[in-house]
Every structure is written in structure tokens, then in C-alpha cells.
Design an enzyme around this catalytic site. Structure first.
Site, PDB file in Angstrom:
ATOM      1  N   TYR A  68       7.053   1.908  -0.646  1.00  0.00           N
ATOM      2  CA  TYR A  68       6.710   2.497   0.574  1.00  0.00           C
ATOM      3  C   TYR A  68       6.893   1.361   1.720  1.00  0.00           C
ATOM      4  O   TYR A  68       5.989   1.155   2.701  1.00  0.00           O
ATOM      5  CB  TYR A  68       5.131   2.711   0.612  1.00  0.00           C
ATOM      6  CG  TYR A  68       4.729   3.986  -0.342  1.00  0.00           C
ATOM      7  CD1 TYR A  68       5.558   4.538  -1.177  1.00  0.00           C
ATOM      8  CD2 TYR A  68       3.159   3.797  -0.630  1.00  0.00           C
ATOM      9  CE1 TYR A  68       5.154   5.390  -2.142  1.00  0.00           C
ATOM     10  CE2 TYR A  68       2.814   4.726  -1.596  1.00  0.00           C
ATOM     11  CZ  TYR A  68       4.000   5.447  -2.147  1.00  0.00           C
ATOM     12  OH  TYR A  68       3.465   6.695  -3.129  1.00  0.00           O
TER      13      TYR A  68
HETATM   14  P1  NAP Z   1       0.327  15.084   1.412  1.00  0.00           P
HETATM   15  O1  NAP Z   1      -0.585  14.093   1.125  1.00  0.00           O
HETATM   16  O2  NAP Z   1       0.712  16.230   0.703  1.00  0.00           O
HETATM   17  O3  NAP Z   1       0.914  15.279   2.898  1.00  0.00           O
HETATM   18  C1  NAP Z   1       0.858  14.412   3.894  1.00  0.00           C
HETATM   19  C2  NAP Z   1       1.289  14.992   5.209  1.00  0.00           C
HETATM   20  O4  NAP Z   1       0.713  16.033   5.421  1.00  0.00           O
HETATM   21  C3  NAP Z   1       1.571  14.201   6.238  1.00  0.00           C
HETATM   22  O5  NAP Z   1       2.832  14.269   6.743  1.00  0.00           O
HETATM   23  C4  NAP Z   1       0.447  14.410   7.199  1.00  0.00           C
HETATM   24  O6  NAP Z   1       0.810  14.027   8.391  1.00  0.00           O
HETATM   25  C5  NAP Z   1       0.243  15.846   6.801  1.00  0.00           C
HETATM   26  N1  NAP Z   1      -1.185  16.196   7.130  1.00  0.00           N
HETATM   27  C6  NAP Z   1      -2.326  15.561   6.098  1.00  0.00           C
HETATM   28  N2  NAP Z   1      -3.559  16.170   6.499  1.00  0.00           N
HETATM   29  C7  NAP Z   1      -3.346  17.168   7.444  1.00  0.00           C
HETATM   30  C8  NAP Z   1      -4.224  18.147   8.172  1.00  0.00           C
HETATM   31  N3  NAP Z   1      -5.188  17.948   8.003  1.00  0.00           N
HETATM   32  N4  NAP Z   1      -3.302  18.812   8.901  1.00  0.00           N
HETATM   33  C9  NAP Z   1      -2.277  18.807   9.073  1.00  0.00           C
HETATM   34  N5  NAP Z   1      -1.246  17.971   8.473  1.00  0.00           N
HETATM   35  C10 NAP Z   1      -1.912  17.123   7.686  1.00  0.00           C
HETATM   36  O7  NAP Z   1       1.930  14.196   0.997  1.00  0.00           O
HETATM   37  P2  NAP Z   1       2.543  12.758   0.528  1.00  0.00           P
HETATM   38  O8  NAP Z   1       2.075  11.922   1.683  1.00  0.00           O
HETATM   39  O9  NAP Z   1       3.617  13.008   0.237  1.00  0.00           O
HETATM   40  O10 NAP Z   1       1.638  12.361  -0.618  1.00  0.00           O
HETATM   41  C11 NAP Z   1       0.150  11.849  -0.714  1.00  0.00           C
HETATM   42  C12 NAP Z   1       0.329  10.463  -1.207  1.00  0.00           C
HETATM   43  O11 NAP Z   1       0.776  10.440  -2.460  1.00  0.00           O
HETATM   44  C13 NAP Z   1       1.436   9.487  -0.627  1.00  0.00           C
HETATM   45  O12 NAP Z   1       0.887   8.929   0.721  1.00  0.00           O
HETATM   46  C14 NAP Z   1       1.261   8.566  -1.556  1.00  0.00           C
HETATM   47  O13 NAP Z   1       0.417   7.664  -1.647  1.00  0.00           O
HETATM   48  C15 NAP Z   1       1.514   9.157  -2.920  1.00  0.00           C
HETATM   49  N6  NAP Z   1       2.784   9.793  -3.302  1.00  0.00           N
HETATM   50  C16 NAP Z   1       3.219   9.141  -4.573  1.00  0.00           C
HETATM   51  C17 NAP Z   1       4.408   9.586  -5.037  1.00  0.00           C
HETATM   52  C18 NAP Z   1       4.814   8.951  -6.162  1.00  0.00           C
HETATM   53  O14 NAP Z   1       6.018   9.310  -6.815  1.00  0.00           O
HETATM   54  N7  NAP Z   1       3.986   8.115  -6.778  1.00  0.00           N
HETATM   55  C19 NAP Z   1       5.150  10.490  -4.458  1.00  0.00           C
HETATM   56  C20 NAP Z   1       4.836  10.765  -3.235  1.00  0.00           C
HETATM   57  C21 NAP Z   1       3.431  10.518  -2.871  1.00  0.00           C
HETATM   58  P3  NAP Z   1      -0.251  13.233   9.402  1.00  0.00           P
HETATM   59  O15 NAP Z   1       0.139  11.861   9.229  1.00  0.00           O
HETATM   60  O16 NAP Z   1      -0.071  13.573  10.842  1.00  0.00           O
HETATM   61  O17 NAP Z   1      -1.613  13.592   9.010  1.00  0.00           O
END
Ligand code: NAP
Length: 266
Positions: A68
Site C-alpha cells: 500500500y
Molecule cells: P471498500 O472498502 O469496499 O471501498 C472503499 C471505497 O469506498 C473508497 O474509495 C471510499 O472512498 C469509498 N467509501 C467508503 N465508505 C463510503 C461511504 N459511506 N459512502 C461512499 N463511499 C464510501 O474497498 P477497498 O478499499 O478496496 O477494500 C477495503 C480494504 O480491504 C482496503 O483498504 C485494504 O485494507 C483491504 N484490501 C485488501 C486486499 C488484499 O488483497 N488483501 C485487496 C483490497 C483491499 P472515501 O475514501 O472517499 O470514503
């Protein structure tokens, strides 16, 4: 409003997690990511404020990774003096350099990566370390990374370990041999659901990634956050959904929504 009364056990690890964790990809990386909108990395002060807000709302889990970007090295100094109030989850296996990912699941790299995470995060233990799979889950599990994490756990450098994969077979094998799995599960993508069911019947822990489909879920539909979190939190194997956000209003909204759902499930 706080998540505090709703902490969940992560399988049999002894770790008690807030049902929403904070994903920190956006603290350190804005290249090669699949979010709907481009964004600038937040300032140190913005992250400091977000961490304080998350803590006040009862969030106790931070999810980071070497892949990250600068997320780990930014978190280290910002968490100074507050190590005890967080469970820190990081990863091994994926590196992101000059805009490209590459993978290394050798014992040597795993050991060096964990030692580097400890230095960057300015701590002497990690609560959780997950393998950042490249998608060839079974092959990765046959490599040296899992036995090396087991050894690091025995040495007390990490408290628990698991696997962030992409397949059902990988998720289940990872749970048989480790403590937990991080699984993609949301309104658009539920093919890995058997991993959740296996975890439930074997007392293993589940973390959910992409609960909001990396934000794409939030672009359409009626109350997508409520619907998205409802699906995820309803599965009893789920200890925590890691939701990524750098927007204080979204953090508040997500916790508010989760608490309302958890109250209604009581
Ligand atoms: P997510 O949590 O499904 O979505 C995050 C996105 O949604 C961000 O762009 C955020 O924008 C938006 N968001 C969050 N709350 C919101 C709300 N109430 N209203 C509107 N938009 C909203 O996706 P992700 O970040 O891909 O995954 C979550 C976490 O999982 C990551 O941060 C990471 O820690 C982990 N991850 C791990 C892997 C892996 O391979 N291990 C892969 C992907 C992710 P804003 O910032 O503007 O709120």
C-alpha cells in the site's frame, strides 16, 4: 455511538475485533488502484484526525500492507503512543514498486518483510500478518511463506496469521493451516462464500475486504452502504469488515450504519 459493545472474536486467535476495521490503502497509494475516483493522498494531519475519529467510534483494527505504498511508514509515527489501542494487520508477499506489483513468497523475503513492517510501524509485534496472494492461492500455500509465518508466531513477533486470497480452494486450505482468511464478499461478488461457511464450522476467523466493492457499490442503488454492510455483518463467521476510507463523513456514516444493523440483530 460506538462499535465497542459489538466486538467479535477472530476465530480462536483470542483477538477481539471491532466489526468494522479501517483499510489504509488510500493513506499511501493512489496509483494502480481500482477506486471509482482519483484522489490525493491525505496529509499527516488528516490521517491523525481520521485515526482519532476511528478510535472514538470504537474501531480497533487497522489494515495495512507493504504493497500500500507509504501506508505502513506513515502509520508508524502517527501511531506513536497509541500502540495498545490498535490491532494492526499487515501483509507479506506483494511489493509495489515504481507503479508495479511483484510477488515473493520465499522464507527469506517473508522474514525480511515482517522485520521491515515492525520497523516501519515502530512496534515490536504485529497482531496479524496475512499473505497477499497473487491469485495462485494453492501454489502460494505450498511455498515457504506459511511455515515461515508459523515460525514467527512461535517466536512471538506476530500474534496470528492468515491469507488474503482469491479462490475458495485457497481460502479453505489457508484456514486449515492458519488462523484466518481475508475474503472478498459484497453485494456484487459472493463466490468465496464457502470460505466463510468453512470458517464458521471450524472456528476460524474471517476478515472481509472490499465490502463496498471498492466504492463501486456506493455509486448506485438505494442506501448501498446499509445494504452492503448488512450482507457482510450478517454472516456469523465475519469478525470484521475492513472498509477503506479517507473521508471522515464516510467513516462516521459507516460506523453509524453498522451499529444500527448490529442493534437490530440483537
Ligand atoms: P471498500 O472498502 O469496499 O471501498 C472503499 C471505497 O469506498 C473508497 O474509495 C471510499 O472512498 C469509498 N467509501 C467508503 N465508505 C463510503 C461511504 N459511506 N459512502 C461512499 N463511499 C464510501 O474497498 P477497498 O478499499 O478496496 O477494500 C477495503 C480494504 O480491504 C482496503 O483498504 C485494504 O485494507 C483491504 N484490501 C485488501 C486486499 C488484499 O488483497 N488483501 C485487496 C483490497 C483491499 P472515501 O475514501 O472517499 O470514503
Amino acid at each position: 455511538m460506538s462499535l465497542l459493545p459489538y466486538y467479535r472474536e477472530l476465530g480462536d486467535t483470542g483477538l477481539r475485533l471491532s466489526p468494522l476495521g479501517l483499510g489504509t490503502v488510500k493513506f499511501g497509494r493512489n496509483q494502480g488502484v481500482k477506486y471509482p475516483n482519483q484522489f490525493a493522498l491525505p496529509s499527516d494531519q488528516a490521517i491523525r484526525n481520521l485515526l482519532a475519529q476511528a478510535h472514538d467510534l470504537g474501531v480497533n483494527l487497522l489494515d495495512t500492507a507493504p504493497a500500500y505504498g507509504t501506508s505502513e511508514e506513515r502509520l508508524g509515527p502517527l501511531l506513536k503512543g497509541q500502540r495498545q489501542q490498535w490491532l494492526i494487520c499487515t501483509k507479506v508477499g506483494e511489493e509495489f514498486d515504481n507503479g508495479e506489483s511483484h510477488f515473493d513468497f520465499s522464507a527469506r523475503h517473508t522474514q525480511a518483510s515482517v522485520e521491515r513492517s515492525l520497523r516501519r510501524l515502530q512496534t515490536d509485534y504485529l497482531d496479524l500478518v496475512l499473505v497477499h496472494s497473487d491469485g495462485n492461492d494453492l501454489q502460494v500455500l505450498d511455498d515457504e511463506v506459511y511455515p515461515t509465518l508459523q515460525k514467527l508466531k512461535q517466536q512471538g513477533l506476530i500474534r496470528a496469521f492468515g491469507f488474503s486470497g482469491k479462490t475458495v480452494e485457497g481460502g479453505i486450505r489457508a484456514l486449515e493451516q492458519g488462523d484466518c482468511a481475508m475474503v472478498t464478499y459484497n453485494l456484487k461478488e459472493q463466490s468465496e462464500r464457502p470460505v466463510l461457511d468453512f470458517a464458521l464450522s471450524h472456528n476460524k476467523g474471517i476478515l472481509i475486504k472490499k465490502a463496498l466493492a471498492s466504492g463501486h457499490l456506493c455509486l448506485a442503488g438505494e442506501d448501498p452502504v446499509q445494504q452492503g454492510l448488512k450482507l457482510v455483518l450478517a454472516h456469523p463467521a465475519v469478525a470484521s469488515a475492513i472498509v477503506g476510507t479517507i473521508t471522515p463523513l464516510h467513516l462516521e456514516q459507516n460506523v453509524h450504519t453498522a451499529v444500527a444493523l448490529l442493534v437490530s440483530q440483537e
